[in-house]
Scaffold this active site. Sequence first.
Site, PDB file in Angstrom:
ATOM      1  N   ARG A  59       0.823  -1.210   0.000  1.00  0.00           N
ATOM      2  CA  ARG A  59       0.000   0.000   0.000  1.00  0.00           C
ATOM      3  C   ARG A  59       0.856   1.259   0.000  1.00  0.00           C
ATOM      4  NH1 ARG A  59      -2.552  -4.075   2.405  1.00  0.00           N
ATOM      5  NH2 ARG A  59      -4.810  -4.257   2.041  1.00  0.00           N
ATOM      6  N   HIS A 157       2.648 -13.077  -5.538  1.00  0.00           N
ATOM      7  CA  HIS A 157       1.542 -13.063  -4.586  1.00  0.00           C
ATOM      8  C   HIS A 157       0.870 -14.439  -4.455  1.00  0.00           C
ATOM      9  CE1 HIS A 157      -1.805 -11.532  -2.231  1.00  0.00           C
ATOM     10  NE2 HIS A 157      -1.293 -10.315  -2.253  1.00  0.00           N
ATOM     11  N   ASP A 215      -2.155  -9.455   8.399  1.00  0.00           N
ATOM     12  CA  ASP A 215      -1.868  -8.810   7.124  1.00  0.00           C
ATOM     13  C   ASP A 215      -0.900  -7.684   7.439  1.00  0.00           C
ATOM     14  OD1 ASP A 215      -1.762  -7.962   4.533  1.00  0.00           O
ATOM     15  OD2 ASP A 215      -3.910  -7.560   4.309  1.00  0.00           O
ATOM     16  N   GLU A 276       4.803 -12.274   0.856  1.00  0.00           N
ATOM     17  CA  GLU A 276       5.167 -11.402  -0.257  1.00  0.00           C
ATOM     18  C   GLU A 276       6.451 -10.629   0.050  1.00  0.00           C
ATOM     19  OE1 GLU A 276       1.566  -8.936  -0.724  1.00  0.00           O
ATOM     20  OE2 GLU A 276       0.636 -10.509   0.504  1.00  0.00           O
TER      21      GLU A 276
END
Length: 323
Positions: A59, A157, A215, A276
């Site tokens: 992000r 991913h 996450d 990732e």
Amino acid sequence: ARPGGLEVTFMDWGATWLSCRVPVPGEAPREVLIGHPAPEDHGTRGGYLGATVGRYANRIANAQLQRDGATHTLAPHPAGSRHQLHGGPDGFSHRRWQVTQQSDTAVTFSLDSPAGDQGFPGALHLDVTYTLTDAMAMSMEIRATVDAPCPVAPTQHAYFNLDAQPGSVLGHTLQLAAGQYLPVDAELLPLDGPHPVAGTAFDFRTARQIGGDYDHGWLLDASAPAAAVLTSSDGKLTMTLSTTMPALQVYTGGHLGGEPGRDCQPKVRNAGVAMEPGWLADSPNHPEWGQRTCWLEPCNALLEQMVWRWTASAASAIADEKR
């Protein structure tokens, strides 16, 4: 495929890693990647399953890059968000790549991204090469060049589930070579900089069950030989992930539930764990965090690597430990 070893498949849409079948003594090979029912579903369904993500995986806050007094406005993603995730609404995971080299044990996918693509400065050329390096290991090599300064941090991913049958990965055992993690807010954007993992639920320096939803990004210990070690619930299959990248985002698939899976049966919540390699969230705007920079300069070329290695046994190591 390697004789007696891994069988892997890819496709040009998203330079996607579709399948990875790992031999395990005494049983059928295990499919360790979470997938969609058919390859064409990767173009229409979410989750980035097995896709190559970019330009910048993770992000970027407020969909903006700040550098040297200049602001670059990026394309927000997903819909309704004011931030950018995984390179934008038309990121590299949603494009057809060119196959530029191919053999029985390796394939190279290439992509050109023009200046201004999804708001990013500079034209970029990207090559991604997957190679079966031996019977039980595969590497991904990422090479990129730009003609103007730009943060470049693609990643793979894939979601992994090492068990013989589909189910939750929360019973898997995970170890991370990381003494710091990045606390985030409800939008999964950084609260401040990296914090020590000691005394928190983010301390995986010693192998333990995943146990819950994550996450989050971890800042990797540069001296460690491997970034992560993941072991199946029955202890029969272990995957070791090594990378040249400075951080690792671990996502335990909290939003995977209900989507049809490879066998057309609904995926359960936490059906796979994505690990990732890359940079911490919003790193382009935080040079003070102590990572090497994710900004690629025209005079340099990006070269990053990740390696997955599997170790299988007929006996359960976890069962042996409990005796």
